[in-house]
Scaffold this motif. Structure first.
Motif, short mmCIF file in Angstrom:
data_model
loop_
_atom_site.label_atom_id
_atom_site.label_comp_id
_atom_site.label_asym_id
_atom_site.label_seq_id
_atom_site.Cartn_x
_atom_site.Cartn_y
_atom_site.Cartn_z
N GLN A 113 10.36 -7.14 -54.61
CA GLN A 113 10.31 -6.20 -53.48
C GLN A 113 8.72 -6.13 -53.24
OE1 GLN A 113 12.19 -2.66 -52.71
NE2 GLN A 113 14.19 -3.81 -52.38
N ALA A 114 7.80 -6.05 -54.23
CA ALA A 114 6.28 -5.80 -54.04
C ALA A 114 5.74 -6.90 -53.59
CB ALA A 114 5.82 -5.60 -55.58
N LYS A 115 6.15 -8.18 -53.80
CA LYS A 115 5.92 -9.49 -53.23
C LYS A 115 6.09 -9.52 -51.92
CE LYS A 115 6.56 -13.35 -55.70
NZ LYS A 115 7.55 -14.01 -56.62
N LEU A 116 7.15 -8.95 -51.54
CA LEU A 116 7.83 -8.98 -50.07
C LEU A 116 6.98 -8.03 -49.09
CD1 LEU A 116 9.61 -9.77 -48.06
CD2 LEU A 116 11.48 -8.03 -48.79
N LEU A 117 6.39 -6.86 -49.74
CA LEU A 117 5.84 -5.51 -49.19
C LEU A 117 4.77 -6.08 -48.97
CD1 LEU A 117 5.61 -2.72 -48.22
CD2 LEU A 117 4.95 -2.33 -50.48
N TYR A 118 3.72 -6.57 -49.84
CA TYR A 118 2.46 -7.12 -49.72
C TYR A 118 2.33 -8.16 -48.68
CZ TYR A 118 1.12 -3.58 -52.99
OH TYR A 118 0.95 -2.44 -53.55
N ARG A 119 3.23 -9.23 -48.83
CA ARG A 119 3.34 -10.49 -47.97
C ARG A 119 3.49 -9.91 -46.53
NH1 ARG A 119 7.38 -14.57 -49.42
NH2 ARG A 119 6.43 -15.77 -47.60
N THR A 120 4.24 -8.92 -46.55
CA THR A 120 4.55 -8.55 -45.11
C THR A 120 3.49 -7.69 -44.34
OG1 THR A 120 7.20 -8.39 -45.44
CG2 THR A 120 6.39 -7.22 -43.61
N ILE A 143 12.25 -2.43 -45.86
CA ILE A 143 12.94 -3.25 -46.87
C ILE A 143 13.92 -2.59 -47.61
CG2 ILE A 143 12.18 -4.16 -49.22
CD1 ILE A 143 9.51 -4.65 -48.20
N GLU A 144 13.76 -1.46 -47.71
CA GLU A 144 15.04 -0.50 -48.53
C GLU A 144 16.18 -0.60 -47.47
OE1 GLU A 144 12.88 3.13 -49.30
OE2 GLU A 144 11.84 2.30 -50.99
N ALA A 145 15.86 -0.58 -46.14
CA ALA A 145 17.23 -0.33 -45.42
C ALA A 145 17.72 -1.92 -45.29
CB ALA A 145 16.73 -0.08 -44.01
N GLY A 146 17.23 -2.87 -45.60
CA GLY A 146 17.60 -4.26 -45.78
C GLY A 146 17.44 -4.93 -44.59
N TYR A 147 16.48 -4.49 -43.66
CA TYR A 147 16.06 -5.24 -42.62
C TYR A 147 15.41 -6.75 -42.86
CZ TYR A 147 17.26 -0.65 -40.41
OH TYR A 147 17.98 0.12 -39.85
N ASP A 166 13.85 6.97 -41.25
CA ASP A 166 13.54 8.20 -41.30
C ASP A 166 12.23 8.33 -40.84
OD1 ASP A 166 13.49 10.99 -42.47
OD2 ASP A 166 12.05 10.40 -43.77
N GLY A 167 11.99 9.48 -39.85
CA GLY A 167 10.60 9.98 -39.23
C GLY A 167 10.55 9.20 -37.98
N PHE A 168 11.37 8.48 -37.22
CA PHE A 168 10.95 7.82 -35.91
C PHE A 168 12.15 8.46 -35.00
CE2 PHE A 168 9.33 4.60 -39.13
CZ PHE A 168 8.32 4.22 -38.20
N ALA A 169 11.27 8.93 -33.98
CA ALA A 169 12.14 9.09 -32.51
C ALA A 169 12.15 8.14 -31.74
CB ALA A 169 11.21 10.26 -32.15
N LYS A 170 13.12 8.47 -30.50
CA LYS A 170 13.20 7.33 -29.68
C LYS A 170 11.57 6.69 -29.35
CE LYS A 170 16.01 5.96 -25.69
NZ LYS A 170 17.14 6.49 -24.79
N LYS A 171 10.77 7.48 -28.86
CA LYS A 171 9.56 7.01 -28.28
C LYS A 171 8.95 6.08 -29.19
CE LYS A 171 5.35 8.48 -25.83
NZ LYS A 171 4.64 9.79 -25.52
N SER A 172 8.56 6.52 -30.52
CA SER A 172 7.77 5.76 -31.60
C SER A 172 8.64 4.55 -32.03
CB SER A 172 7.73 6.78 -32.72
OG SER A 172 8.99 7.15 -33.21
N ALA A 173 10.06 4.63 -32.01
CA ALA A 173 10.62 3.34 -32.25
C ALA A 173 10.67 2.23 -31.30
CB ALA A 173 12.08 3.63 -32.27
N LYS A 174 10.54 2.72 -29.89
CA LYS A 174 10.35 1.86 -28.89
C LYS A 174 8.85 1.16 -29.05
CE LYS A 174 10.00 1.54 -23.68
NZ LYS A 174 10.94 0.61 -23.65
N LYS A 175 7.69 1.80 -29.30
CA LYS A 175 6.73 1.46 -29.20
C LYS A 175 6.39 0.37 -30.19
CE LYS A 175 2.13 1.42 -28.34
NZ LYS A 175 1.72 0.88 -27.19
N ILE A 176 6.92 0.76 -31.47
CA ILE A 176 6.78 -0.32 -32.58
C ILE A 176 7.62 -1.62 -32.25
CG2 ILE A 176 7.54 -0.76 -34.73
CD1 ILE A 176 6.66 1.64 -36.03
N TYR A 177 8.78 -1.36 -31.70
CA TYR A 177 9.68 -2.66 -31.44
C TYR A 177 8.77 -3.32 -30.33
CZ TYR A 177 13.00 -5.62 -29.19
OH TYR A 177 14.02 -6.68 -28.81
N GLU A 178 8.16 -2.87 -29.55
CA GLU A 178 7.44 -3.72 -28.59
C GLU A 178 6.06 -4.22 -29.00
OE1 GLU A 178 6.68 -0.58 -25.41
OE2 GLU A 178 8.46 -1.05 -24.26
#
Length: 350
Positions: A113-120, A143-147, A166-178
Motif C-alpha cells: 500500500q505504501a508503494k501504491l500511495l506514493y505512486r498515485t 485505497i482503504e475503500a478499495g477504489y 469520510d469528510g466529503f460533501a456533495k460539492k467537494s465530491a463533484k469538484k474532485i471528480y471533475e
C-alpha cells in the motif's frame, strides 16, 4: 563538503517505503538551526551510506545543507551511548520481505500500500497530471475503500464513491471528480513523468517528449531494433535511464489507456538559444513566478541545469551576487561568473 553546518544528535531511524518500493532510512535528529531553518530530519539514502559513515544511534552527527537546500549528514562521532543501527528486513508498510540491490532495500510485494500511495501521489502531483484536491490523505482513503489497486484506477472512481468517503460533501465530491476527469487531457511530457518510471524525472520526460513529439512516434521507436541507440542520441539520457525506461515502459502504456495525450508542440522562442550552456540557479527569483519557471525556461532554450557549481558550470544565477553562500564561494573559486536574474534576462533578450 560544505563547511557551514552544525553538530546535533541522531535520535532514531525511520524507514520509509517509496513509490518504487525502495525503503529509505531517514535520520530523526535533535532539532538544529542551519542557514535560517530548523532541521529535524535528513535522508540517509541507503544502507551503504550508513555503513560508509559507520553511523550509530545516539552519535553526534555533522549536518549541512547539501547544495544549500537538502539536509545531509556527512560525518559522525560515537558517544558512550552509541549503539549499532538495526537494518530492517521487512517492509515498514506491509511487512513483506526486503531484497538488497546495490545497497538499496526494496519491498518485494507488488501490492504494498505504501508503494501504491506514493505512486498515485506522484501521478496526480502538480508536475505530473496536476489533479487538485487529491492529497495523500484522500488517496489513502480511496485505497482503504478499495477504489485503487493501480494509480490509474482513480479515473474509474465515480462521484458517488467519492461522496462515501469520510469528510466529503456533495460539492467537494463533484469538484474532485471533475478535476480527475479534466486531467485526462494532458501534455505528452507530463504523461511520461506521471507514469512513474524510475529515473525518468521532469527533465528527461520533457527531453523525450520534445524529441518524439507524439506517443505514436515514441511507440514506433521502441519497436525498432535500434531503439536504444535512438534514445541514446538524446542529450543527457544515459544507459541506466534507457534501461529503466524500456524495462518499465509498460507503466506509461497502461496509463495511456486513460489519457488523451496532446502532441508536444515545438515552440519557436523569441529568446536567444543558450547553446548547451550549464546553469546553476539559487536564491529567490524576482521576475519569474518561482525558481521552477526560470529553470524550465533555461531548458526550453537548450540550456542545461545542475544542482551544484563545478568546473563545467558556465553561470551561477543568484540575485544576491555578493553573498557568501556556499555556491557563491565555489563559483568564485572556479572563476564561474555569478549573474543576477536581470543579467540573465538581458542575456536571452527577455
Amino acid at each position: 563538503f560544505p563547511s557551514q553546518g552544525e553538530w546535533t544528535v541522531l535520535k532514531s531511524i525511520t524507514w520509509q517505503t517509496g513509490r518504487t518500493g525502495r525503503v529509505t532510512p531517514v535520520a530523526e535528529l535533535e532539532p538544529v538551526n542551519i542557514m535560517g531553518s530548523t532541521i529535524e530530519r535528513a535522508t540517509l539514502h541507503n544502507i551503504g551510506y550508513i555503513s560508509g559513515l559507520n553511523l550509530q544511534l545516539n552519535d553526534k552527527v555533522f549536518l549541512v545543507k547539501s547544495n544549500d537546500i537538502i539536509p545531509a549528514v556527512i560525518k559522525c562521532e560515537h558517544t558512550k551511548n552509541s549503539k549499532p543501527i538495526e537494518i530492517v528486513n521487512k517492509c515498514p508498510s506491509c511487512g513483506s520481505s526486503l531484497k538488497v540491490v546495490n545497497d538499496q532495500l526494496f519491498c518485494t510485494n507488488d501490492d504494498c500500500q505504501a508503494k501504491l500511495l506514493y505512486r498515485t501521489s506522484h501521478m496526480v502531483s502538480r508536475d505530473a497530471l496536476n489533479i487538485d484536491g487529491l492529497s495523500e490523505q484522500t488517496i489513502q482513503k480511496m485505497i482503504e475503500a478499495g477504489y485503487i489497486q493501480k494509480p490509474w484506477d482513480i479515473f474509474n472512481i465515480t462521484e458517488a464513491q467519492i461522496l462515501k468517503l469520510d469528510g466529503f460533501a456533495k460539492k467537494s465530491a463533484k469538484k474532485i471528480y471533475e478535476n480527475i476527469q479534466n486531467a485526462r487531457n494532458c501534455d505528452f511530457d507530463k504523461a511520461i513523468y506521471a507514469s512513474g518510471i524510475e529515473l525518468v524525472g521532469r527533465k528527461v520526460s520533457k527531453d523525450i517528449a520534445r524529441e518524439f513529439e507524439t506517443i505514436d512516434n515514441l511507440l514506433y521507436c521502441l519497436r525498432r531494433d535500434d531503439a536504444r541507440s535512438i534514445l541514446g542520441m538524446i542529450d543527457g539520457i544515459g544507459n541506466t535511464i534507457i534501461d529503466s525506461f524500456i524495462k518499465n515502459f509498460y507503466l506509461l502504456e497502461e496509463l495511456m489507456e486513460y489519457l488523451n495525450i496532446k502532441q508536444q508542440i515545438k515552440q519557436e522562442s523569441t529568446f536567444k538559444s543558450l547553446d548547451n550552456l550549464t546553469f546553476v540557479v539559487t536564491g529567490n527569483v524576482e521576475t519569474f513566478k518561482n525558481r521552477k519557471e526560470l529553470e524550465e525556461l533555461i531548458t526550453s532554450l537548450n540550456g542545461k541545469l545542475s544542482g551544484s557549481v563545478s568546473s563545467k558550470t558556465n553561470y551561477l544565477i543568484n540575485n544576491n551576487v555578493t553573498s557568501n553562500s556556499g555556491k557563491n564561494k565555489k563559483a568564485k573559486e572556479l572563476n564561474v561568473p555569478i549573474i543576477s536574474e536581470q543579467m540573465f534576462n538581458k542575456m536571452i533578450g527577455r
